[in-house]
Write an enzyme that holds these catalytic residues in place. Structure first.
Site, PDB file in Angstrom:
ATOM      1  N   ARG A 175      -9.162   3.901  -3.584  1.00  6.31           N
ATOM      2  CA  ARG A 175      -8.442   5.211  -3.607  1.00  6.31           C
ATOM      3  C   ARG A 175      -9.468   6.183  -3.411  1.00  6.31           C
ATOM      4  O   ARG A 175     -10.267   6.497  -4.317  1.00  6.31           O
ATOM      5  CB  ARG A 175      -7.526   5.016  -5.000  1.00  6.31           C
ATOM      6  CG  ARG A 175      -7.002   6.379  -5.236  1.00  6.31           C
ATOM      7  CD  ARG A 175      -5.915   6.569  -6.126  1.00  6.31           C
ATOM      8  NE  ARG A 175      -4.549   6.083  -5.643  1.00  6.31           N
ATOM      9  CZ  ARG A 175      -3.535   5.815  -6.203  1.00  6.31           C
ATOM     10  NH1 ARG A 175      -3.362   6.821  -7.152  1.00  6.31           N
ATOM     11  NH2 ARG A 175      -2.426   5.529  -5.433  1.00  6.31           N
ATOM     12  N   HIS A 209      -0.953   6.379   2.607  1.00  2.29           N
ATOM     13  CA  HIS A 209      -0.806   5.651   1.477  1.00  2.29           C
ATOM     14  C   HIS A 209      -0.172   4.474   2.004  1.00  2.29           C
ATOM     15  O   HIS A 209       1.087   4.206   1.645  1.00  2.29           O
ATOM     16  CB  HIS A 209       0.020   6.259   0.351  1.00  2.29           C
ATOM     17  CG  HIS A 209       0.013   5.790  -0.907  1.00  2.29           C
ATOM     18  ND1 HIS A 209      -0.750   4.561  -1.300  1.00  2.29           N
ATOM     19  CD2 HIS A 209       0.525   6.218  -2.051  1.00  2.29           C
ATOM     20  CE1 HIS A 209      -0.437   4.227  -2.681  1.00  2.29           C
ATOM     21  NE2 HIS A 209       0.307   5.224  -2.996  1.00  2.29           N
ATOM     22  N   GLN A 258       1.911   1.774  -0.284  1.00  9.27           N
ATOM     23  CA  GLN A 258       3.083   2.225  -0.782  1.00  9.27           C
ATOM     24  C   GLN A 258       4.267   2.241   0.027  1.00  9.27           C
ATOM     25  O   GLN A 258       5.272   1.693  -0.110  1.00  9.27           O
ATOM     26  CB  GLN A 258       2.810   3.856  -1.374  1.00  9.27           C
ATOM     27  CG  GLN A 258       4.099   4.361  -1.999  1.00  9.27           C
ATOM     28  CD  GLN A 258       4.512   3.966  -3.221  1.00  9.27           C
ATOM     29  OE1 GLN A 258       3.691   3.869  -4.135  1.00  9.27           O
ATOM     30  NE2 GLN A 258       5.777   3.445  -3.482  1.00  9.27           N
ATOM     31  N   ASP A 283       8.307  13.359  -2.484  1.00  7.51           N
ATOM     32  CA  ASP A 283       6.913  13.066  -3.322  1.00  7.51           C
ATOM     33  C   ASP A 283       6.636  14.399  -3.928  1.00  7.51           C
ATOM     34  O   ASP A 283       6.996  15.450  -3.662  1.00  7.51           O
ATOM     35  CB  ASP A 283       5.870  12.618  -2.323  1.00  7.51           C
ATOM     36  CG  ASP A 283       4.578  12.198  -3.077  1.00  7.51           C
ATOM     37  OD1 ASP A 283       4.758  11.940  -4.289  1.00  7.51           O
ATOM     38  OD2 ASP A 283       3.661  12.137  -2.378  1.00  7.51           O
ATOM     39  N   CYS A 325       7.546   7.689  -4.644  1.00  4.60           N
ATOM     40  CA  CYS A 325       6.599   6.880  -4.851  1.00  4.60           C
ATOM     41  C   CYS A 325       6.107   6.831  -6.428  1.00  4.60           C
ATOM     42  O   CYS A 325       5.540   5.741  -6.771  1.00  4.60           O
ATOM     43  CB  CYS A 325       5.393   6.730  -3.765  1.00  4.60           C
ATOM     44  SG  CYS A 325       4.573   8.493  -3.924  1.00  4.60           S
ATOM     45  N   ARG A 381       5.452  -2.899  -5.369  1.00  4.18           N
ATOM     46  CA  ARG A 381       4.158  -2.493  -5.087  1.00  4.18           C
ATOM     47  C   ARG A 381       3.550  -3.880  -5.130  1.00  4.18           C
ATOM     48  O   ARG A 381       2.600  -4.205  -4.332  1.00  4.18           O
ATOM     49  CB  ARG A 381       3.595  -1.535  -5.959  1.00  4.18           C
ATOM     50  CG  ARG A 381       3.859  -0.073  -5.784  1.00  4.18           C
ATOM     51  CD  ARG A 381       3.515   0.389  -4.175  1.00  4.18           C
ATOM     52  NE  ARG A 381       2.102   0.584  -4.225  1.00  4.18           N
ATOM     53  CZ  ARG A 381       1.147   1.542  -4.673  1.00  4.18           C
ATOM     54  NH1 ARG A 381       1.614   2.386  -5.359  1.00  4.18           N
ATOM     55  NH2 ARG A 381      -0.140   1.140  -4.542  1.00  4.18           N
TER      56      ARG A 381
HETATM   57  N1  NVA Z   1       0.899  12.408  -2.428  1.00  6.63           N
HETATM   58  C1  NVA Z   1       0.778  11.888  -3.816  1.00  6.63           C
HETATM   59  C2  NVA Z   1       0.817  10.439  -3.926  1.00  6.63           C
HETATM   60  C3  NVA Z   1       0.564   9.848  -5.495  1.00  6.63           C
HETATM   61  C4  NVA Z   1       0.764   8.605  -5.353  1.00  6.63           C
HETATM   62  C5  NVA Z   1      -0.900  12.167  -4.114  1.00  6.63           C
HETATM   63  O1  NVA Z   1      -1.783  11.963  -3.095  1.00  6.63           O
HETATM   64  O2  NVA Z   1      -1.296  12.483  -5.235  1.00  6.63           O
HETATM   65  N1   CP Z   2       2.670   5.547  -6.419  1.00 12.25           N
HETATM   66  C1   CP Z   2       1.311   5.439  -6.690  1.00 12.25           C
HETATM   67  O1   CP Z   2       0.545   5.116  -5.742  1.00 12.25           O
HETATM   68  O2   CP Z   2       1.106   5.727  -8.102  1.00 12.25           O
HETATM   69  P1   CP Z   2      -0.090   5.576  -8.658  1.00 12.25           P
HETATM   70  O3   CP Z   2      -1.063   7.002  -8.476  1.00 12.25           O
HETATM   71  O4   CP Z   2       0.378   5.786 -10.006  1.00 12.25           O
HETATM   72  O5   CP Z   2      -1.072   4.574  -8.185  1.00 12.25           O
END
Ligand code: NVA
Ligand code: CP
Length: 310
Positions: free
Chosen positions: A110, A137, A140, A228, A267, A295
């Protein structure tokens, strides 16, 4: 030697591979219906394999679902926050890639910066998986498509409406549109519109992607309504975002513009009262809990694909 199978950008992965992953996920999920969550699948496609997970940002679903997924595939995991690694003190990501390739069989990251994922993959001798970056992502989106197909049948030919920030999630939906044959309507304010390179690539690949600044236009006749957070991890312009995105809240009135049997996806984590109301996320059209569970199922098949078992 076959090429290492990285899972970083959906637009780089063959449509047939995405379809094979989704079909494998559906079959694997069905085969273990009612089983305890810790019991491995009968074929244990990740037996004797270890996945490293590196987190530069917070995570609940990605962290737990990848860990659960590897256990169900018969494999193991090593998890670390980047800040606890030498990576967090400036060790080059290229060297991290070379070292971890000697220790584990795949690496999930990540990442704050998408290019870091690409540099990692360039120097890794094992598959690298994008567990979210500023530009996508993909894991997801695979879970989301799995969820849509479970409840509404094949996604090809369906209309998906994205409402709000043209962010990393939105980008991965754009990437997958030409591959999976759905129509994607995106409603966002001009300042937070989707990436123009992503849109141009999707158009070149005959993807059906339509953009507007009108949420009602985007959701009209849609099979799926998605949103989102308005402020993603790493965004620094919180107040400007809340102001610009306020007209893009998914509420019951907006859901009423979609098909009467439309479903709602998010998500998570959700910010109730901002991008979505309680009535929608907790309402009968919401599939968010199935989506979160998926997931695990989607990622098991992504991992199995990386290990050349799909
Ligand atoms: N768009 C959000 C998704 C979190 C799972 C982010 O990047 O924080
Ligand atoms: N949707 C998602 O990726 O959640 P987290 O940020 O909790 O991993």
């Amino acid at each position: 030697m076959s090429q290492v199978r990285h899972f970083i950008d959906l637009w780089k992965i063959e449509a047939a591979d995405l379809r094979a992953i989704l079909d494998d996920a559906r079959a694997r999920k069905a085969a273990r219906l009612g089983w305890p969550k810790g019991r491995p699948d009968a074929d244990r496609p990740a037996q004797d394999r270890t996945l490293a997970m590196i987190f530069e940002k917070h995570s609940t679903r990605t962290r737990f679902s990848f860990d659960a997924a590897m256990r169900q595939l018969g494999g193991d995991v090593i998890i670390s926050n980047a800040s606890d690694m030498q990576l967090g003190r400036g060790e080059p990501i290229e060297d991290t890639a070379r070292v971890l390739s000697r220790m584990v069989d795949a690496i999930m990251v990540r990442a704050n910066v998408h290019e870091d994922l690409e540099r990692l993959a360039l120097n890794a001798q094992v598959p690298v998986i994008n567990g979210l970056s500023d530009r996508g992502h993909p894991c997801q989106i695979m879970a989301d498509i799995l969820t849509i197909e479970e409840h509404r049948g094949p996604v090809a030919g369906k209309t998906l409406a994205w409402v709000g920030d043209g962010n990393n999630m939105c980008a991965s939906f754009i990437h997958a549109a030409p591959k999976l044959g759905y129509r994607l309507n995106i409603a966002s304010p001009a300042v937070y519109h989707p990436d123009l390179v992503d849109l141009a690539r999707a158009a070149e690949q005959q993807g059906m992607v339509h953009t507007t600044d009108d949420p009602r236009e985007a959701v009209k006749g849609a099979d799926v309504v998605m949103t989102d957070t308005w402020v993603s991890m790493g965004d620094t312009d919180h107040d400007e975002r809340i102001d610009a995105l306020e007209p893009y809240q998914v509420d019951e009135a907006l859901m009423d513009e979609a098909k009467s049997d439309a479903v709602f996806l998010h998500c998570l984590p959700a910010h109730r009262g901002e991008e979505v109301t309680d009535a929608v996320i907790d309402g009968p059209q919401s599939l968010v809990w199935d989506q979160a569970e998926n997931r695990i199922h989607a990622q098991k098949s992504i991992l199995a694909w990386c290990f050349e078992k799909v």
